[in-house]
Design a protein around this motif. Structure first.
Motif, PDB file in Angstrom:
ATOM      1  N   UNK A 176      15.192  18.565  32.799  1.00 12.42           N
ATOM      2  CA  UNK A 176      14.748  19.985  33.025  1.00 12.42           C
ATOM      3  C   UNK A 176      15.574  20.775  31.821  1.00 12.42           C
ATOM      4  N   UNK A 177      16.178  20.337  30.781  1.00 14.42           N
ATOM      5  CA  UNK A 177      16.634  20.848  29.833  1.00 14.42           C
ATOM      6  C   UNK A 177      15.763  21.325  28.498  1.00 14.42           C
ATOM      7  N   UNK A 178      14.528  20.921  28.621  1.00 10.23           N
ATOM      8  CA  UNK A 178      13.685  20.892  27.312  1.00 10.23           C
ATOM      9  C   UNK A 178      13.858  20.233  26.263  1.00 10.23           C
ATOM     10  N   UNK A 179      14.958  19.203  26.188  1.00  6.72           N
ATOM     11  CA  UNK A 179      15.238  18.229  25.255  1.00  6.72           C
ATOM     12  C   UNK A 179      14.762  16.955  25.803  1.00  6.72           C
ATOM     13  N   UNK A 180      14.297  16.271  24.911  1.00 12.32           N
ATOM     14  CA  UNK A 180      13.909  14.843  25.195  1.00 12.32           C
ATOM     15  C   UNK A 180      14.226  13.846  24.081  1.00 12.32           C
ATOM     16  N   UNK A 181      14.979  12.868  24.293  1.00  8.88           N
ATOM     17  CA  UNK A 181      15.315  11.759  23.448  1.00  8.88           C
ATOM     18  C   UNK A 181      14.212  10.857  23.231  1.00  8.88           C
ATOM     19  N   UNK A 182      13.741  10.559  22.122  1.00 10.91           N
ATOM     20  CA  UNK A 182      12.629   9.819  21.993  1.00 10.91           C
ATOM     21  C   UNK A 182      13.373   8.531  21.134  1.00 10.91           C
ATOM     22  N   UNK A 183      13.050   7.346  21.635  1.00 13.13           N
ATOM     23  CA  UNK A 183      13.882   5.981  20.963  1.00 13.13           C
ATOM     24  C   UNK A 183      12.798   4.907  20.872  1.00 13.13           C
ATOM     25  N   UNK A 184      12.910   4.485  19.468  1.00 12.57           N
ATOM     26  CA  UNK A 184      12.417   3.053  19.328  1.00 12.57           C
ATOM     27  C   UNK A 184      13.672   2.130  19.255  1.00 12.57           C
ATOM     28  N   UNK A 239      11.212  21.087  23.783  1.00 11.00           N
ATOM     29  CA  UNK A 239       9.869  21.589  23.937  1.00 11.00           C
ATOM     30  C   UNK A 239       8.984  20.990  23.138  1.00 11.00           C
ATOM     31  N   UNK A 240       8.997  19.636  22.913  1.00 16.36           N
ATOM     32  CA  UNK A 240       7.882  19.003  22.131  1.00 16.36           C
ATOM     33  C   UNK A 240       7.960  19.060  20.530  1.00 16.36           C
ATOM     34  N   UNK A 241       8.999  19.838  20.179  1.00 16.02           N
ATOM     35  CA  UNK A 241       8.919  19.897  18.619  1.00 16.02           C
ATOM     36  C   UNK A 241      10.359  19.076  18.032  1.00 16.02           C
ATOM     37  N   UNK A 242      10.274  18.175  17.138  1.00 13.89           N
ATOM     38  CA  UNK A 242      11.343  17.322  16.643  1.00 13.89           C
ATOM     39  C   UNK A 242      12.309  18.334  16.038  1.00 13.89           C
ATOM     40  N   UNK A 243      13.647  17.944  16.550  1.00  8.84           N
ATOM     41  CA  UNK A 243      14.839  19.140  15.926  1.00  8.84           C
ATOM     42  C   UNK A 243      15.897  18.154  15.466  1.00  8.84           C
TER      43      UNK A 243
END
Length: 85
Positions: free
Chosen positions: A47-55, A79-83
């Motif tokens: 719900x925060x707008x942040x998503x962790x992406x992990x390999x 929101x889908x943009x890498x930060x």
């Protein structure tokens, strides 16, 4: 233990799954509102707008063969943009 995914070049080890589960659980405890997308277990919306992406083990074949040319890859999207990566 090693399994193949799509073909013999695309392998997954128990370490891949264990590392992803470790990271998934720790992110959920520390940042419970964040989403998580992992190569082994898929997407869990937040719900925060942040998503962790992990390999969890980027370079599983070198990892299981004892080579040093692998890493854990982590990024955060806002929101889908890498930060962070």
């Amino acid at each position: 233990m090693i399994e193949t995914k799509r073909d013999l070049q695309d392998v997954v080890s128990i370490a891949d799954r264990d590392v992803e589960m470790f990271l998934r659980q720790n992110v959920a405890e520390t940042f419970p509102a964040d989403g998580f997308l992992g190569e082994e277990y898929g997407y869990q919306q937040g719900q925060s707008g942040l998503t962790w992406v992990v390999d969890p083990i980027d370079g599983t074949a070198p990892f299981v063969n004892g080579m040093g040319t692998w890493c854990v890859s982590i990024a955060v999207l806002h929101h889908g943009v890498p930060v962070i990566g």
